[in-house]
Design an enzyme around this catalytic site. Structure first.
Site, PDB file in Angstrom:
ATOM      1  N   GLN A  76     137.576  85.996  32.937  1.00 30.99           N
ATOM      2  CA  GLN A  76     136.767  86.999  32.239  1.00 30.99           C
ATOM      3  C   GLN A  76     137.417  88.372  32.283  1.00 30.99           C
ATOM      4  O   GLN A  76     136.727  89.377  32.142  1.00 30.99           O
ATOM      5  CB  GLN A  76     135.370  87.082  32.890  1.00 30.99           C
ATOM      6  CG  GLN A  76     134.524  85.848  32.747  1.00 30.99           C
ATOM      7  CD  GLN A  76     133.755  85.827  31.431  1.00 30.99           C
ATOM      8  OE1 GLN A  76     134.118  86.516  30.472  1.00 30.99           O
ATOM      9  NE2 GLN A  76     132.691  85.045  31.374  1.00 30.99           N
ATOM     10  N   SER A  92     139.300  90.373  30.346  1.00 33.74           N
ATOM     11  CA  SER A  92     139.153  91.371  29.276  1.00 33.74           C
ATOM     12  C   SER A  92     137.714  91.853  29.165  1.00 33.74           C
ATOM     13  O   SER A  92     137.452  93.035  28.919  1.00 33.74           O
ATOM     14  CB  SER A  92     139.639  90.799  27.942  1.00 33.74           C
ATOM     15  OG  SER A  92     138.847  89.698  27.528  1.00 33.74           O
ATOM     16  N   TYR A  93     136.771  90.944  29.353  1.00 38.66           N
ATOM     17  CA  TYR A  93     135.340  91.284  29.314  1.00 38.66           C
ATOM     18  C   TYR A  93     134.955  92.124  30.527  1.00 38.66           C
ATOM     19  O   TYR A  93     134.295  93.176  30.402  1.00 38.66           O
ATOM     20  CB  TYR A  93     134.534  89.994  29.279  1.00 38.66           C
ATOM     21  CG  TYR A  93     133.033  90.164  29.220  1.00 38.66           C
ATOM     22  CD1 TYR A  93     132.416  90.667  28.078  1.00 38.66           C
ATOM     23  CD2 TYR A  93     132.235  89.784  30.293  1.00 38.66           C
ATOM     24  CE1 TYR A  93     131.028  90.799  28.013  1.00 38.66           C
ATOM     25  CE2 TYR A  93     130.863  89.909  30.239  1.00 38.66           C
ATOM     26  CZ  TYR A  93     130.250  90.414  29.099  1.00 38.66           C
ATOM     27  OH  TYR A  93     128.884  90.535  29.042  1.00 38.66           O
ATOM     28  N   ALA A  94     135.377  91.685  31.710  1.00 36.56           N
ATOM     29  CA  ALA A  94     135.022  92.384  32.944  1.00 36.56           C
ATOM     30  C   ALA A  94     135.558  93.810  32.949  1.00 36.56           C
ATOM     31  O   ALA A  94     134.853  94.755  33.340  1.00 36.56           O
ATOM     32  CB  ALA A  94     135.553  91.609  34.151  1.00 36.56           C
ATOM     33  N   LYS A  96     133.574  95.977  30.538  1.00 40.59           N
ATOM     34  CA  LYS A  96     132.240  96.271  31.067  1.00 40.59           C
ATOM     35  C   LYS A  96     132.293  97.317  32.180  1.00 40.59           C
ATOM     36  O   LYS A  96     131.419  98.180  32.275  1.00 40.59           O
ATOM     37  CB  LYS A  96     131.588  94.986  31.592  1.00 40.59           C
ATOM     38  CG  LYS A  96     131.061  94.074  30.498  1.00 40.59           C
ATOM     39  CD  LYS A  96     130.031  94.768  29.623  1.00 40.59           C
ATOM     40  CE  LYS A  96     129.324  93.814  28.687  1.00 40.59           C
ATOM     41  NZ  LYS A  96     128.460  94.520  27.700  1.00 40.59           N
TER      42      LYS A  96
END
Length: 251
Positions: free
Chosen positions: A151, A153-155, A158
């Site tokens: 995760q 790129s998402y983490a 965020k």
């Protein structure tokens, strides 16, 4: 009086999932909601449901990766209603991949749909939120807090949103604007699809949630968003609210 009577709220990614859950919770508390989404068909379907409670609500089809158009989007809403009281930055797309396999394309997707729209919409809405002493609700994730595998790129995006939110809370606080984050675990369409594709991982995750269930979109996530959008949260800012059944306990 309902808690959001007279409020004008903008919700990105409002056509489905958590965005729709929040939109439904908002209109039932008296708000007029502008849902912003790239999916026209789903947006119009959701709008019909919203207008049963708030006839003045509207749907705007928009591609949030077109960052140069975001200020005009905010101005469009302000011109129509004369005010903006609540901005909810919910939309975010990403692709799961390990650090070893992640490319610039994955980072661009996550930042262009999540971090940059959040930043530019906060920036554009600020003059109107100063007038209304309004609220901003952004979205974080336990993926960033826990460092969930596959995760990255998402983490990272965020956590960038969390950092910008804390800065905004400090900068906007003197204007009477509250800026907070929700980090949810929710029974969204994306979660359902992921659970079907990864049943073992899903069951393991569920077993680690103290309340042993996923959050309901409207009843759980939406109600917390109503609280953060209302005057009930006037003395809360810069906080990450974990709406995750107790999975994460911040200290």
């Amino acid at each position: 009086m309902k808690r959001l009577d007279g409020n004008i709220a903008m919700i990105t990614g409002g056509a489905g999932g958590i965005g729709k859950g929040m939109a439904m919770a908002f209109v039932k508390e008296g708000a007029t909601v502008v849902i912003i989404d790239i999916n026209e068909q789903l947006g119009l379907q959701t709008l019909k449901q919203l207008q049963e409670f708030a006839p003045e609500s509207i749907f705007i089809q928009a591609n949030l990766t077109e960052h140069d158009k975001l200020a005009a989007l905010v101005n469009q809403v302000a011109d129509k209603y004369g005010r903006i009281d609540v901005l909810v930055n919910n939309a975010h797309a990403s692709k799961m991949s390990s650090i070893e396999e992640t490319t610039q394309k994955e980072f661009d997707l996550s930042f262009n749909t999540g971090f940059y729209p959040t930043f530019y919409l906060m920036q554009a809405a600020l003059p109107y939120l100063k007038e209304s002493k309004g609220k901003i609700i952004n979205f974080a994730s336990s993926a960033g807090l826990h460092g969930d595998v596959n995760q990255v790129s998402y983490a990272v995006a965020k956590e960038a949103i969390r950092a910008a939110t804390r800065v905004a809370a400090n900068e906007f606080g003197p204007f009477g604007i509250n800026v907070n984050l929700i980090a949810p675990i929710a029974n969204s369409p994306g979660m359902i699809q992921w659970a079907e594709e990864n049943p073992d991982y899903y069951n393991s995750m569920l077993s680690k949630i103290p309340l042993r269930r996923l959050g309901e979109l409207e009843e759980d996530i939406g109600r917390v968003a109503v609280f953060l959008a209302s005057t009930d949260s006037d003395y809360i800012t810069g906080q990450t609210i974990m709406v995750d059944g107790g999975s994460t306990k911040l200290r």
